[in-house]
Motif scaffolding. Structure first.
Motif, PDB file in Angstrom:
ATOM      1  N   THR A 254      -3.152 -10.036 -22.018  1.00  0.00           N
ATOM      2  CA  THR A 254      -2.743 -11.400 -21.678  1.00  0.00           C
ATOM      3  C   THR A 254      -2.309 -11.516 -20.226  1.00  0.00           C
ATOM      4  OG1 THR A 254      -0.509 -10.947 -22.504  1.00  0.00           O
ATOM      5  CG2 THR A 254      -2.064 -11.954 -24.043  1.00  0.00           C
ATOM      6  N   LYS A 255      -1.967 -10.389 -19.591  1.00  0.00           N
ATOM      7  CA  LYS A 255      -1.663 -10.369 -18.166  1.00  0.00           C
ATOM      8  C   LYS A 255      -2.863  -9.785 -17.432  1.00  0.00           C
ATOM      9  CE  LYS A 255       3.136  -9.211 -19.242  1.00  0.00           C
ATOM     10  NZ  LYS A 255       4.171  -8.146 -19.082  1.00  0.00           N
ATOM     11  N   PHE A 256      -3.190 -10.383 -16.306  1.00  0.00           N
ATOM     12  CA  PHE A 256      -4.310  -9.902 -15.499  1.00  0.00           C
ATOM     13  C   PHE A 256      -3.737  -9.121 -14.320  1.00  0.00           C
ATOM     14  CE2 PHE A 256      -7.578 -10.012 -12.290  1.00  0.00           C
ATOM     15  CZ  PHE A 256      -8.778  -9.939 -12.992  1.00  0.00           C
ATOM     16  N   GLY A 257      -3.920  -7.805 -14.342  1.00  0.00           N
ATOM     17  CA  GLY A 257      -3.433  -6.991 -13.234  1.00  0.00           C
ATOM     18  C   GLY A 257      -4.236  -7.254 -11.978  1.00  0.00           C
ATOM     19  N   ILE A 258      -3.547  -7.450 -10.856  1.00  0.00           N
ATOM     20  CA  ILE A 258      -4.238  -7.759  -9.604  1.00  0.00           C
ATOM     21  C   ILE A 258      -3.776  -6.820  -8.503  1.00  0.00           C
ATOM     22  CG2 ILE A 258      -2.580  -9.565  -8.920  1.00  0.00           C
ATOM     23  CD1 ILE A 258      -5.108 -11.095  -7.832  1.00  0.00           C
ATOM     24  N   ARG A 259      -4.732  -6.271  -7.786  1.00  0.00           N
ATOM     25  CA  ARG A 259      -4.439  -5.358  -6.678  1.00  0.00           C
ATOM     26  C   ARG A 259      -4.335  -6.168  -5.391  1.00  0.00           C
ATOM     27  NH1 ARG A 259      -5.324   0.177  -5.751  1.00  0.00           N
ATOM     28  NH2 ARG A 259      -6.357   0.403  -7.773  1.00  0.00           N
ATOM     29  N   LEU A 260      -3.227  -6.016  -4.687  1.00  0.00           N
ATOM     30  CA  LEU A 260      -2.982  -6.799  -3.479  1.00  0.00           C
ATOM     31  C   LEU A 260      -3.613  -6.170  -2.245  1.00  0.00           C
ATOM     32  CD1 LEU A 260       0.792  -7.639  -4.101  1.00  0.00           C
ATOM     33  CD2 LEU A 260      -1.217  -9.015  -4.694  1.00  0.00           C
ATOM     34  N   LEU A 261      -3.514  -4.846  -2.136  1.00  0.00           N
ATOM     35  CA  LEU A 261      -4.059  -4.127  -0.988  1.00  0.00           C
ATOM     36  C   LEU A 261      -4.574  -2.774  -1.444  1.00  0.00           C
ATOM     37  CD1 LEU A 261      -1.387  -4.684   1.836  1.00  0.00           C
ATOM     38  CD2 LEU A 261      -3.697  -5.611   1.786  1.00  0.00           C
ATOM     39  N   ASP A 262      -5.451  -2.197  -0.653  1.00  0.00           N
ATOM     40  CA  ASP A 262      -5.967  -0.869  -0.967  1.00  0.00           C
ATOM     41  C   ASP A 262      -4.845   0.158  -0.887  1.00  0.00           C
ATOM     42  OD1 ASP A 262      -8.035   1.208  -1.290  1.00  0.00           O
ATOM     43  OD2 ASP A 262      -7.436   1.742   0.750  1.00  0.00           O
ATOM     44  N   ALA A 263      -4.838   1.072  -1.863  1.00  0.00           N
ATOM     45  CA  ALA A 263      -3.869   2.172  -1.866  1.00  0.00           C
ATOM     46  C   ALA A 263      -4.431   3.295  -2.718  1.00  0.00           C
ATOM     47  CB  ALA A 263      -2.518   1.698  -2.420  1.00  0.00           C
ATOM     48  N   PRO A 264      -4.059   4.550  -2.421  1.00  0.00           N
ATOM     49  CA  PRO A 264      -4.578   5.668  -3.211  1.00  0.00           C
ATOM     50  C   PRO A 264      -4.128   5.644  -4.664  1.00  0.00           C
ATOM     51  CG  PRO A 264      -3.617   6.428  -1.133  1.00  0.00           C
ATOM     52  CD  PRO A 264      -3.237   4.994  -1.297  1.00  0.00           C
ATOM     53  N   ASP A 265      -2.970   5.037  -4.929  1.00  0.00           N
ATOM     54  CA  ASP A 265      -2.367   5.003  -6.257  1.00  0.00           C
ATOM     55  C   ASP A 265      -2.395   3.569  -6.771  1.00  0.00           C
ATOM     56  OD1 ASP A 265      -0.639   4.944  -8.458  1.00  0.00           O
ATOM     57  OD2 ASP A 265       0.698   6.434  -7.611  1.00  0.00           O
ATOM     58  N   ALA A 266      -2.853   3.358  -7.999  1.00  0.00           N
ATOM     59  CA  ALA A 266      -2.941   2.007  -8.568  1.00  0.00           C
ATOM     60  C   ALA A 266      -1.576   1.348  -8.731  1.00  0.00           C
ATOM     61  CB  ALA A 266      -3.651   2.054  -9.926  1.00  0.00           C
ATOM     62  N   TRP A 267      -0.499   2.135  -8.658  1.00  0.00           N
ATOM     63  CA  TRP A 267       0.843   1.581  -8.838  1.00  0.00           C
ATOM     64  C   TRP A 267       1.497   1.189  -7.513  1.00  0.00           C
ATOM     65  CZ3 TRP A 267       3.259   0.738 -13.543  1.00  0.00           C
ATOM     66  CH2 TRP A 267       2.581   1.239 -14.670  1.00  0.00           C
ATOM     67  N   THR A 268       0.904   1.553  -6.393  1.00  0.00           N
ATOM     68  CA  THR A 268       1.541   1.310  -5.097  1.00  0.00           C
ATOM     69  C   THR A 268       1.547  -0.177  -4.761  1.00  0.00           C
ATOM     70  OG1 THR A 268       0.824   3.466  -4.315  1.00  0.00           O
ATOM     71  CG2 THR A 268       1.511   1.889  -2.646  1.00  0.00           C
ATOM     72  N   THR A 269       2.685  -0.659  -4.254  1.00  0.00           N
ATOM     73  CA  THR A 269       2.840  -2.061  -3.854  1.00  0.00           C
ATOM     74  C   THR A 269       3.370  -2.118  -2.420  1.00  0.00           C
ATOM     75  OG1 THR A 269       5.149  -2.233  -4.570  1.00  0.00           O
ATOM     76  CG2 THR A 269       3.441  -2.661  -6.235  1.00  0.00           C
ATOM     77  N   PRO A 270       3.271  -3.284  -1.766  1.00  0.00           N
ATOM     78  CA  PRO A 270       3.786  -3.394  -0.388  1.00  0.00           C
ATOM     79  C   PRO A 270       5.288  -3.172  -0.283  1.00  0.00           C
ATOM     80  CG  PRO A 270       2.296  -5.209  -0.898  1.00  0.00           C
ATOM     81  CD  PRO A 270       2.549  -4.498  -2.180  1.00  0.00           C
ATOM     82  N   TRP A 271       6.019  -3.415  -1.343  1.00  0.00           N
ATOM     83  CA  TRP A 271       7.481  -3.254  -1.276  1.00  0.00           C
ATOM     84  C   TRP A 271       7.921  -1.836  -1.618  1.00  0.00           C
ATOM     85  CZ3 TRP A 271       4.745  -6.860  -3.921  1.00  0.00           C
ATOM     86  CH2 TRP A 271       4.575  -6.686  -5.307  1.00  0.00           C
ATOM     87  N   HIS A 272       6.977  -0.959  -1.955  1.00  0.00           N
ATOM     88  CA  HIS A 272       7.286   0.454  -2.158  1.00  0.00           C
ATOM     89  C   HIS A 272       6.610   1.324  -1.094  1.00  0.00           C
ATOM     90  CE1 HIS A 272       8.340  -0.594  -6.438  1.00  0.00           C
ATOM     91  NE2 HIS A 272       9.279   0.266  -6.157  1.00  0.00           N
ATOM     92  N   SER A 273       6.178   0.720   0.006  1.00  0.00           N
ATOM     93  CA  SER A 273       5.354   1.476   0.958  1.00  0.00           C
ATOM     94  C   SER A 273       5.345   0.784   2.312  1.00  0.00           C
ATOM     95  CB  SER A 273       3.925   1.581   0.418  1.00  0.00           C
ATOM     96  OG  SER A 273       3.369   0.293   0.255  1.00  0.00           O
ATOM     97  N   ALA A 274       4.533   1.321   3.203  1.00  0.00           N
ATOM     98  CA  ALA A 274       4.278   0.709   4.509  1.00  0.00           C
ATOM     99  C   ALA A 274       2.770   0.562   4.678  1.00  0.00           C
ATOM    100  CB  ALA A 274       4.852   1.577   5.621  1.00  0.00           C
TER     101      ALA A 274
END
Length: 313
Positions: A254-274
């Motif tokens: 029911t939730k559509f997972g969306i990738r915001l930016l390229d990253a080696p790990d599918a769990w990485t987000t802009p607020w956990h990285s640079a």
């Protein structure tokens, strides 16, 4: 000439075309490409907006605050990672406008205050992050985006009291969450992913590694409970929206997972990285400590923004 396609068939065709624009950005774990027909829940929601001739409304619980681990991020305010992600989301709405003229809009449901005590981030930093998000959206002219946070729901209460209210009135019991994690592989993967982030973000933990892992496993249950509660609050305020998620989601969920930016790990987000700009002009996300080894730090408006990859590292 007589019509050869019924109005409802046109509605479904438009809804399918919109879903096809989302599919290249589907964030999932261990599954190959999927077709639009594999997402009947999203297709029903999208075609409902199309049928009404209204903009498609997406809700995205995300952009909570920066990780408190300085080895992962460049500070407590949004930087190039958020700038690129917001621009991507607004452009995605623009793409939808080309197949559905009323267009689309995304409500970013900034959930930092929901989790602040569990993730070890001060409420002042959470406020500053969400306020800067709004300013960034305005400065960049991203008119298809807006921000919704716990202050819009329970702004008359102080942050700690808001979290207590969420726990008491909206969160499932710990027993319910434990049972789900024990019975469902996706719930277990989510629990493990959250636990990993909590461990990584606890840079100043004074105790042993095993004690930290035990504490983070306990806190992960709290994060999942409040995430569920926040999802229900978002649904109450945006009942017909198409729900997006920054976490990997199975095909057909029911939730559509969306990738915001390229990253080696599918769990990485802009607020956990640079963000790192590669030498070929593309972008990726990585821990700030890694970015510092691969390139030089770039500042924007007096603040650290991102890294530029060196030609030779």
């Amino acid at each position: 000439m007589p019509l050869t396609t019924t109005p409802d068939a046109l509605t479904v065709a438009t809804g399918t075309a919109i879903l096809h624009l989302l599919l290249p950005h589907h964030r999932t774990a261990g599954e190959g490409p999927a077709v639009a027909e594999a997402f009947p829940h999203q297709l029903r929601r999208i075609t409902g907006f199309v049928r009404e001739g209204a903009p498609v409304v997406f809700t995205l619980p995300a952009f909570p605050c920066k990780s408190p681990n300085p080895a992962k991020v460049l500070g407590h305010l949004p930087d190039m990672g958020e700038r690129l992600s917001l621009t991507f989301l607004d452009a995605l709405c623009g793409d939808i406008e080309r197949v559905h003229p009323p267009g689309a809009r995304i409500v970013i449901c900034s959930d930092g205050h929901v989790f602040g005590d569990l993730i070890g981030v001060a409420d002042e930093h959470i406020d500053a992050y969400a306020d800067e998000l709004r300013l960034l959206i305005s400065r960049l002219g991203l008119t298809r985006l807006s921000v919704f946070d716990l202050r819009d729901v329970l702004g008359h209460l102080p942050p700690a009291a808001r979290r207590d209210h969420v726990d008491e009135h909206h969160a499932p019991t710990p027993e319910t969450v434990r049972a789900e994690i024990g019975a469902d592989d996706h719930a277990l993967a989510l629990y493990r992913g959250i636990t990993r982030f909590l461990v990584e973000d606890s840079a100043d933990h004074p105790g042993t590694r095993s004690a930290l892992q035990r504490a983070c496993r306990r806190r992960a249950y709290g994060v999942i409970r409040r995430s569920r509660a926040w999802g229900d609050l978002v649904a109450d305020h945006h009942p017909y929206s198409v729900r997006l998620s920054i976490h990997p989601q199975p095909v057909g969920a029911t939730k559509f997972g969306i990738r915001l930016l390229d990253a080696p790990d599918a769990w990485t987000t802009p607020w956990h990285s640079a963000a790192l700009r590669r030498t070929d002009g593309t972008w990726t996300l990585l821990p700030s400590a890694t970015g510092a080894r691969q390139g030089r730090l770039i500042h924007r408006e007096g603040r650290p923004s991102h890294f530029e990859q060196a030609l030779y590292v």
